[in-house]
Design an enzyme around this catalytic site. Sequence first.
Site, PDB file in Angstrom:
ATOM      1  N   TYR A  35       0.858  -1.199   0.000  1.00  0.00           N
ATOM      2  CA  TYR A  35       0.000   0.000   0.000  1.00  0.00           C
ATOM      3  C   TYR A  35       0.886   1.238   0.000  1.00  0.00           C
ATOM      4  CZ  TYR A  35      -2.984   3.760   1.704  1.00  0.00           C
ATOM      5  OH  TYR A  35      -3.650   4.949   1.844  1.00  0.00           O
TER       6      TYR A  35
ATOM      7  N   GLU B 270      -3.782   7.443  -3.802  1.00  0.00           N
ATOM      8  CA  GLU B 270      -3.706   6.173  -3.071  1.00  0.00           C
ATOM      9  C   GLU B 270      -3.573   5.023  -4.056  1.00  0.00           C
ATOM     10  OE1 GLU B 270      -6.106   4.890   0.704  1.00  0.00           O
ATOM     11  OE2 GLU B 270      -7.285   4.333  -1.053  1.00  0.00           O
TER      12      GLU B 270
END
Length: 392
Positions: free
Chosen positions: A113, A201
């Site tokens: 991530y 993101e």
Amino acid sequence: MKVHEYQGKEILERYGVAVQPGKVAYTVEEAVAAAQDLGTESGEDLFVVKAQIHAGGRGKGGGVKLAEGIDAVRDRAADILGMMLKTHQTGPEGQKVRAVLIAEAVDIQNEYYVGITLDRQKNMPVIMVSTEGGVEIETVAEKTPDKILKCWINPLIGLQGFQLRELVFGLGFTGDAFKKTLRFISALYQAYTQSDCSLAEINPLVLTEQGDVVAIDAKINLDDNALFRHPDLAELRDTDEEDPLEVEADSYGLNYVKLDGNVGCMVNGAGLAMATMDIIKIAGGDPANFLDVGGGASAETVEAGFRIILKDPNVKALLVNIFGGIVRCDRVATGIVQAAHNVEINMPLIVRLQGTNAEEGVAILNESGLDILTAVLFQEAADKVTQALGAT
């Protein structure tokens, strides 16, 4: 402003961010053509068909499916296009899928991530990375916060080399993958700052079996206040993904956000609007919306505000809370009276005016012949709303 995954990837590619190859399609035929362009001559490649909506959790809702071969792409696209996709971010009604992204499947070795947003407490961008890719970052933050590494960037000096290395070391990369991830995060930060993003993101960022570092998904949110600098990005807005009332309000220059309560709120100024919603809750009511008519609060904007609020069937009472600073209260009162004559208001209407010419404004309301309750104090206005709700 939110953009779709395929649009976010197009933005990232401008800055050299490595993304999973793919093409957007609005029909089943376009999906098949996209797969044929992306695949090999055999037609037996493995693809991913991904619903394009402004919400997370698409995979759990059935909006992301693998397709082995062109025929499977056709079937998966037919299944997804037009469906009402329900996720934890769409609400129970779901969101209609009008487009799909056809992407080449990749051989995933590990998932990670990477996200960049603004830390409003420190007034600095923060880069967050985690080895727990493919999982909702909120879940990671709640259950295993130690697995999230954060790095704050001083905007005056920008992202430094030692900070990049700290982040990539934290993800456990070595060798050639280490260098590729350095370049990836550096390019992502450049895209974030130069595109005036509020969020960039990547979840998941993957290390492939071939040693490549690639963004499989991309969630890009743009700062609305900076869109004047990016007319090309402003054109990416998809109003089909937004609440129709919010789109209508925006056309009048009103800031409107629909909520779940039963008290319609019309206020001038964002801070006063937030305080108004708070005091309604304290008094036992439940705000149905945030609506800031701005400093002008003219008859036209007040009328537009009434029409938008009254389209919400949950609204059972109206509270107008105006501070006369830039605009005089008597002018606002005249606008309220004019708007009330043009719009059928069949529910309690409470108006609080404070500031310049407030007494004159209250007099105009009281002499209008309309069924309007006036208030002087903040608490008084909120109490009158809850009392009116109890009487309905």
